[in-house]
Design an enzyme around this catalytic site. Sequence first.
Site, PDB file in Angstrom:
ATOM      1  N   GLU A  43       0.850  -1.178   0.000  1.00 28.74           N
ATOM      2  CA  GLU A  43       0.000   0.000   0.000  1.00 28.74           C
ATOM      3  C   GLU A  43       0.901   1.249   0.000  1.00 28.74           C
ATOM      4  OE1 GLU A  43      -3.428  -0.775   2.316  1.00 28.74           O
ATOM      5  OE2 GLU A  43      -4.468   1.004   1.600  1.00 28.74           O
TER       6      GLU A  43
ATOM      7  N   GLU B  73      -2.409   0.524  13.272  1.00 33.14           N
ATOM      8  CA  GLU B  73      -3.591   0.803  12.454  1.00 33.14           C
ATOM      9  C   GLU B  73      -4.879   0.562  13.241  1.00 33.14           C
ATOM     10  OE1 GLU B  73      -3.752  -1.651   8.962  1.00 33.14           O
ATOM     11  OE2 GLU B  73      -5.083  -0.241   7.956  1.00 33.14           O
TER      12      GLU B  73
HETATM   13  C1  BGC Z   1      -5.539   2.524   4.503  1.00 35.90           C
HETATM   14  C2  BGC Z   1      -6.062   3.618   5.372  1.00 35.90           C
HETATM   15  C3  BGC Z   1      -7.069   4.391   4.621  1.00 35.90           C
HETATM   16  C4  BGC Z   1      -8.178   3.454   4.356  1.00 35.90           C
HETATM   17  C5  BGC Z   1      -9.358   4.079   3.729  1.00 35.90           C
HETATM   18  C6  BGC Z   1      -6.670   1.626   4.162  1.00 35.90           C
HETATM   19  O1  BGC Z   1      -6.295   0.583   3.369  1.00 35.90           O
HETATM   20  O2  BGC Z   1      -4.490   1.842   5.082  1.00 35.90           O
HETATM   21  O3  BGC Z   1      -5.303   4.111   6.310  1.00 35.90           O
HETATM   22  O4  BGC Z   1      -7.448   5.591   5.144  1.00 35.90           O
HETATM   23  O5  BGC Z   1      -7.754   2.328   3.644  1.00 35.90           O
HETATM   24  O6  BGC Z   1     -10.370   3.256   3.798  1.00 35.90           O
END
Ligand code: BGC
Length: 921
Positions: free
Chosen positions: A502, A768
């Site tokens: 990501e 997270e």
């Molecule tokens: C990310 C986030 C992001 C989110 C939005 C994720 O995959 O890691 O931090 O804001 O998606 O839905």
Amino acid sequence: MKKLNLISAAFFFSALAAFSGQKPESLSVCDFQQNPLGMNLEPLTFSWKLPESPRPIYQSAYRIVVATNAQALEKFPDVWDSGKVKSNQNLHIPYGGRKVLSTEKLLWKVMFWDDADNASEWSQTNSLEAGLTDMSEWKNADWIKTSVGKIFINDRMMPCIFRKEFSVEKKIAKARLYIASRGIFEAHLNGKKIGDEFWGTGWTDYKKRVQSNTYDVTNMLNDGANALGLTLADGWFSGSMTWGNKECFYGKRPEIIAVLIITFADGSVKKINTDNTWKNAKSAILAADIYDGEAYDARLEENILGWDKTGFDDSKWLNADVANRQIAEAKGESLIEPRRNTPIRTIQTLKPISVKNPKSGVYIFDFGQNLVGSINMALKAPRNTVLKIRYAEMLNDDGSLYTENYRTADSTDYYIFKGESLEKWTPSFTYHGFRYVEFSGLPDESDVDENSLTALVWHNDMKQIGKFSTSNNLINKLQSNIIWGQKGNFFSTPTDCPQRDERLGWTGDAQVFAPTAAFNFDVSAFFRKWTLDLRDAQRPNGSFPSLAPAVAGGDGGPAWADAGVIVPWVNYLAYGDKNFLSENYEAMKLFIAYMKKDSTDYIRRDLGYGDWLQPYAENPRNTDTPRDLIATAYFAYSAKLTSKIALILDKKEDAKYFEDLSKNVAEAFTKKFVDENCIVGKDSQTAYLLALAFDLLPEEKRQQALDNLIKAIEKAGGHLRTGFVGTPLLANVLTRFGKSQEAYKLLLKESYPSWIFSINQGATTMWERWNSYSKKDGFGSAGMNSFNHYAYGAIGQWMYEKIGGFETSQAAPAYKETIFAPELGGGFTSASAQLESPYGLIKSEWKIQDKIFVWNITIAPNTSGKIVFPTDSVKNISAGNMSIQEWASKHNLLIDVCKSSGRIVLKNVPNSKYEFKVKLN
Ligand code: BGC
């Protein structure tokens, strides 16, 4: 102002003595760049600090001079002389001279007058040097790309090296190398790496613009023969991108363009440009990818030994391919612009705290800290040994690496030994998020110890300007985790995470974390560049995306898309540069117009990510706060901010329009989402937080909404029930409405979900999820389980402002007026917050001893403070051996009482250092 004049008159005589010999300090241009070389200078502004002085110091006027050479600067500035300008501003003064030419170097200095009109001395002389801004110079060069090697995955080529020899026949005055790349590079001259940076010119929307780097190579050139070498790899251009296993998002083969300009002592100039005469070949790098890692075969070095030096035989190398200029031009070639953000560097190195040898040939290093960057390995092994290097943020119970949360990112490096003495290597064209590193594939009884590996911490080079500590070690650890979360994710764009497939510029995450980020580090240059990425990513309908650069996803939806308004605003407040607002204003207007169009009777649609990752949500996808509620709340908030911004930019009609719009949306919000008992939405904490934080409710409903919020917290056993949207508002709202003690309880809660929970599970960065891992239940779902995600670190702002105790006034941003108002509580017995603000050092440091609150305050030069004491009685306050009344009258200050809290207040306190004592009841 009158009062300030009175104060200064009182200090006049001593101030005069202190004044002589004083001069402006810390000169900088644009985003606090000192003597920048090749940084973007559009628009050019000047800043400086007034010196610290034993007495309050204020500026009443300044004079800036700019010249092409030192002599002219002394006698007759040939570029710009501002003359004596009456102004109390020493930040972001707009340049008023002729255009700064491409590659031009200018000198400047400044002086100021204090408020008794005493002239300071001239500052030291600083310089600024433009990058290559003349596009026709770039057009004389070619974008070159590899013509060799085999395709290693899908359509991708191996990283490759380019070289060019040239000669220097005369005495050199100066030499500059200008480079831009779609891809990432390392440049070498005569066998040495140029500069100390990694990741080339960073990531932008390469279809629209590419940043350029400038290097001073004057001292690296030889008389006679010279050799330039470039290593080019995919990086963001054609490397892996997003969770969808995409590759080659911008193109298949990375490209690089370089212009070396040598100016000789006799004034003549020689230019070396990239073109099809450059030769290229495979390097020793077999593969390099942002997510997957790098593979390096040191045995191949012998084929290319000395490739970046003169005399190397490149007769068998092929000529580089050249991008077709006509096609590029027809496609509307992307702009090449000097870089706006500072480069990525090795900011810190760490040694392992332990090395384990669980199996023969396998070693696990623990750095004691989850971090982001690369490594430097130093090992001896027989020729052909293939060292496999894996990374992990966490360990499984059996001590092996936990890598499931990297998802499809292999994050594995390989090094094949050539079998000589000690071999050293740094994978430079990939990066990793890790605390643990595993070596495998080594022969039995290899000589591996702490010295075999060093961790390199990489991020954009930002100055740490904030420091925060308290008597509570758990909160100190939280601060440290927030800082590490920021270090790990300020990597060309503000990334959500640094380890899995990501690592993208998620707008919502950046928006909520920006205020905290601006306290910890000087992020102005970083966000200057990223707000441009945001504008580049704005969709034709006016919406902002969920990612910038926008490589996936559509409309960002509420709290994500609003970054386009909020991030410029946060930076304006922190650093005081109105250009943050004016540059982004048109984009903001488009965005608000889009939201209006996308609404029915001011209510927005059901879209976006909800209160992302809210714990215990009934419906995890949509969370407990309806998405149309979040969207409508943010619509009102962004419209209101845009109204404030319009006013600052002197666009009164616009301001009125957006203010009215915001009110209409707020009214519609109340009508649709608030019932007669003031239950907002479905009674979730976040619904109340949005309604209160964004002033969506009529005055008379606020108390009841607050009571309902407190009940919602009680119902959750005193826990938060908020995700990415609600959490950043939580403590701020509670404090604003007089409930700081509730905020402290949440902050200090140790059970899940809470900030301390992760710390008690061993966190060294922000996670997270509130429970990404627990000692009891192990790891959360690997689908989304980053151990380095800064969003919940947004609490940092409240910690600085309310525990430490200072914030900038919005009316006088960048701490031109600082409000000192700590909220005591939580059993804290001391706290210290300090900030190297644009005006200078600001500090609030307090301790409680025997029920006496001892408070040391520093107010930066050329600013003033508003001090709100943690007591409602003047009798409790003293300054030195004076009562506060005596002290205030000596300083010509009036004592006030805060209407809402009843606390004692001093306004317009002149800049200086103070110590106050307050008896606590
Ligand atoms: C990310 C986030 C992001 C989110 C939005 C994720 O995959 O890691 O931090 O804001 O998606 O839905």
